[in-house]
Write an enzyme that holds these catalytic residues in place. Sequence first.
Site, short mmCIF file in Angstrom:
data_model
loop_
_atom_site.label_atom_id
_atom_site.label_comp_id
_atom_site.label_asym_id
_atom_site.label_seq_id
_atom_site.Cartn_x
_atom_site.Cartn_y
_atom_site.Cartn_z
N ASN A 12 0.82 -1.21 0.00
CA ASN A 12 0.00 0.00 0.00
C ASN A 12 0.85 1.26 0.00
OD1 ASN A 12 -2.52 -1.33 0.24
ND2 ASN A 12 -2.34 -1.42 2.46
N ASP A 14 0.89 4.46 2.07
CA ASP A 14 0.35 4.97 3.33
C ASP A 14 0.38 6.49 3.32
OD1 ASP A 14 0.11 2.39 4.19
OD2 ASP A 14 1.60 2.53 5.79
N GLY A 40 1.50 -1.34 3.68
CA GLY A 40 0.88 -2.63 3.37
C GLY A 40 1.52 -3.68 4.24
N GLU A 140 -4.71 -9.04 4.16
CA GLU A 140 -5.10 -7.91 3.32
C GLU A 140 -5.16 -8.32 1.85
OE1 GLU A 140 -3.88 -3.84 5.68
OE2 GLU A 140 -2.37 -4.70 4.35
N ASP A 248 3.59 -5.70 12.22
CA ASP A 248 4.30 -6.29 11.08
C ASP A 248 5.77 -6.51 11.41
OD1 ASP A 248 1.94 -6.18 9.55
OD2 ASP A 248 2.35 -4.10 9.02
N GLY A 283 6.37 5.99 10.42
CA GLY A 283 6.37 5.16 9.23
C GLY A 283 6.35 3.69 9.56
#
Length: 305
Positions: A12, A14, A40, A140, A248, A283
């Site tokens: 993704n 962001d 992502g 996702e 993650d 981030g």
Amino acid sequence: MAPDVVVVGSVNLDLRIEVAELPRPGQTVLAGDPSRFSGGKGANQAVALARLGHQVGLVGAVGDDADGGWLRAGLDREGVDATHLRSIGDSSGQAFVFVDPDGENSIVVSPGANARVSPDVVRAAQPWLVDAAATLVQCEIPAPAILEAARLSDGLFILNPAPAMALPEELWHHVDVVVPNRLELAHLTSADQPPVDDADVVRLARQLPCEQVVTTLGSAGAIAVDGDRVAYVEAPRVSAVDTTGAGDCFCAALADALIGGLGLADATRHAVRAASLSVMAPGAQTSAPTRAQLLAALDDANGSG
């Protein structure tokens, strides 16, 4: 060089937006200027593993748009092999990330190309999946692609069931380690509410059709359930700037430790420390620690008792 770890998942763009408070239903809040980051769950985990020194292959999709090119370039800079990252459709996935002064976030995701990751996309990467020491998958991307990755993987298969979704029963026959948070654990076990204490976490974890369950608890750490054995791992106190991507980073570091031969409890300690480092910078990917940074933090923790 063939990847030793394969991540099958989302990529993704962001858009990070700082707010004085996370908006409630019906509420409008003013915000600062948005910042662009690569994100992502799949890409976040892949980058975190690459920073820990692994050869990483990412299987997924971006759009055939400018954002897709920008996301590919970021993965290339981080050393992630994107050979099996397809360009599908006109729109890359996007996530709108609202972050409050305590670093807590609220995220809205528009899947874009991620919703078009099919079993065919996964099958194209079969040689990677067969040879890799571990495969990481999140939710996702569509369930049929997740199941195909599980069927083809010969190494350790780690499922991060985020965000919570209905999963095919067959998938559980292939899962070696599952890594939910409290909300996802409740969803997987059809509980009326998320677990309220550690005993509840352990009770629900043991209801899952998987022997090894690591439940993340945010700033409280994590609980690892490995059959009859339970490890309660506290997180160090840090000044959180942005919690985006911490889960993650946790999953990547857990995989790193398990591949390295650590047991589930020690691997969970390794992962908690990595995630704690990641929340100290903004981030989802730029904050992931390198192996040198993680080892230094672990040495400090061991030295302090």
